[in-house]
Design an enzyme around this catalytic site. Structure first.
Site, mmCIF file in Angstrom:
data_model
loop_
_atom_site.group_PDB
_atom_site.id
_atom_site.type_symbol
_atom_site.label_atom_id
_atom_site.label_comp_id
_atom_site.label_asym_id
_atom_site.label_seq_id
_atom_site.Cartn_x
_atom_site.Cartn_y
_atom_site.Cartn_z
ATOM 1 N N ASP A 68 16.795 20.489 4.991
ATOM 2 C CA ASP A 68 17.637 20.232 6.084
ATOM 3 C C ASP A 68 18.613 21.378 6.226
ATOM 4 O OD1 ASP A 68 18.664 19.446 3.467
ATOM 5 O OD2 ASP A 68 19.070 17.522 3.745
ATOM 6 N N ASP A 139 23.697 6.503 -1.212
ATOM 7 C CA ASP A 139 23.138 5.301 -0.585
ATOM 8 C C ASP A 139 21.705 5.260 -0.253
ATOM 9 O OD1 ASP A 139 22.864 7.485 1.358
ATOM 10 O OD2 ASP A 139 24.278 7.001 2.766
ATOM 11 N N HIS A 141 19.665 7.769 0.598
ATOM 12 C CA HIS A 141 19.194 8.643 1.605
ATOM 13 C C HIS A 141 18.198 9.820 1.033
ATOM 14 C CE1 HIS A 141 22.767 11.355 1.654
ATOM 15 N NE2 HIS A 141 21.948 12.234 1.247
ATOM 16 N N GLU A 146 19.408 9.049 6.817
ATOM 17 C CA GLU A 146 20.219 8.093 6.278
ATOM 18 C C GLU A 146 19.694 6.646 6.654
ATOM 19 O OE1 GLU A 146 22.940 8.938 4.782
ATOM 20 O OE2 GLU A 146 24.290 10.512 5.747
HETATM 21 C C1 GLP Z 1 22.602 15.757 0.197
HETATM 22 C C2 GLP Z 1 21.305 16.456 0.605
HETATM 23 C C3 GLP Z 1 20.316 15.826 -0.353
HETATM 24 C C4 GLP Z 1 20.502 15.690 -1.700
HETATM 25 C C5 GLP Z 1 21.807 14.667 -1.644
HETATM 26 C C6 GLP Z 1 22.160 14.412 -3.163
HETATM 27 O O1 GLP Z 1 22.814 15.073 1.288
HETATM 28 N N1 GLP Z 1 20.813 16.571 1.843
HETATM 29 O O2 GLP Z 1 18.825 16.472 0.103
HETATM 30 O O3 GLP Z 1 19.494 14.819 -2.300
HETATM 31 O O4 GLP Z 1 22.675 15.542 -1.121
HETATM 32 O O5 GLP Z 1 23.156 15.581 -3.691
HETATM 33 P P1 GLP Z 1 23.210 15.534 -5.076
HETATM 34 O O6 GLP Z 1 22.219 16.177 -5.732
HETATM 35 O O7 GLP Z 1 24.387 16.709 -4.814
HETATM 36 O O8 GLP Z 1 23.977 14.162 -5.381
#
Ligand code: GLP
Length: 263
Positions: A68, A139, A141, A146
């Site tokens: 992304d 959440d 995602h 989302e």
């Molecule tokens: C972002 C990314 C996701 C990732 C998520 C969790 O939103 N787009 O790919 O899995 O964060 O991040 P973290 O690993 O920092 O908790």
């Protein structure tokens, strides 16, 4: 889905690095799917450590696809919080992977309407993703899909929830500085990768992990779509695994796993 409860983030990093290295040894021109966020960083550091010690495979022929990208950052090609820059800094530069081997959704404003289909075409032309790193949002995602995202969605523009902007504010000055829009691979896109490697660590992920692994398949918990994929490995530390009902069974399965089977 194979849920693997491990003892620590360091243990997860070693197992994840083993998986990726095995894919690249078997297929030097492997296609790697890369995720951002804090969770994969220990695994990325472990891959770099092994590479620098001369223990890893050559990454000279791999192709990478980022999950992304933010939309609306000033100078997105070089902004330090763009996911293109983040992946280069945290992983690919350290593995000697050149920038032209790494692809990401194109957030340039003029070509946004076609960015999704162009990215899908690039992935298809590369033959699809062999192994895809995934984290999970608090959440539920996946990438930036989302809650409410179509389980069949493709790469497209999305609007972040207030919760995700709050979660990601630590990388920026404040939630207001987190872009409100992103380009993300869709859930249908992610499901086409041949092996999905999801890592979750910390108590903040325990509810999301229990919901996606043991709850119903629902767009309200986007990661639950992984229940439909034939090859998913979920690596968890004790805190992230704490909400699972079948935890004892997952431990038993992993302890008794035949050595020939691998992950
Ligand atoms: C972002 C990314 C996701 C990732 C998520 C969790 O939103 N787009 O790919 O899995 O964060 O991040 P973290 O690993 O920092 O908790």
């Amino acid at each position: 889905m194979e849920v693997v409860p491990l003892g620590s983030a360091a243990e997860i990093a070693a197992v994840a690095a083993d998986v990726v290295e095995a894919v690249v040894r078997r297929k030097p021109a492997a296609v790697l799917g890369l995720a951002t966020g804090s969770t994969p960083l220990p695994a990325y550091r472990e891959l770099i450590r092994r590479h620098e010690a001369g223990l890893g495979p050559s990454y000279a022929a791999v192709t990478c696809f980022n999950l992304d990208e933010y939309v609306g950052l000033p100078e997105p090609e070089i902004h330090e919080q763009s996911y293109r820059a983040t992946i280069a800094r945290e992983l690919t530069d350290g593995l000697g992977i050149r920038p032209d081997q790494v692809n990401g959704p194109d957030p340039s404003p003029d070509s946004l309407p076609t960015a999704g289909e162009r990215y899908e075409a690039l992935i298809a032309r590369a033959g699809g993703v062999d192994v895809q790193f995934l984290g999970i949002g608090s959440d539920g995602h996946l990438a930036f899909n989302e809650p409410g995202s179509s389980l069949a969605s493709r790469t497209r523009i999305k609007t972040l929830t207030a919760q995700t902007r709050k979660d990601n504010a630590r990388f920026f000055g404040s939630p207001d500085e987190v872009p409100s829009h992103v380009l993300t691979q869709g859930l249908g896109t992610i499901l086409e990768a041949r092996h999905l490697l999801l890592i979750a660590t910390g108590e903040g992920k325990a509810d999301a992990v229990a919901a996606f692994a043991e709850g119903p398949v629902t767009a309200s918990c986007p990661a639950s779509v992984l229940q439909l994929h034939p090859h998913v490995t979920v690596l968890l530390d004790p805190a992230a695994a704490a909400g699972l009902n079948r935890l004892a069974y997952y431990r038993e399965v992993y302890a008794a796993k035949p050595a020939w089977q691998g992950l």
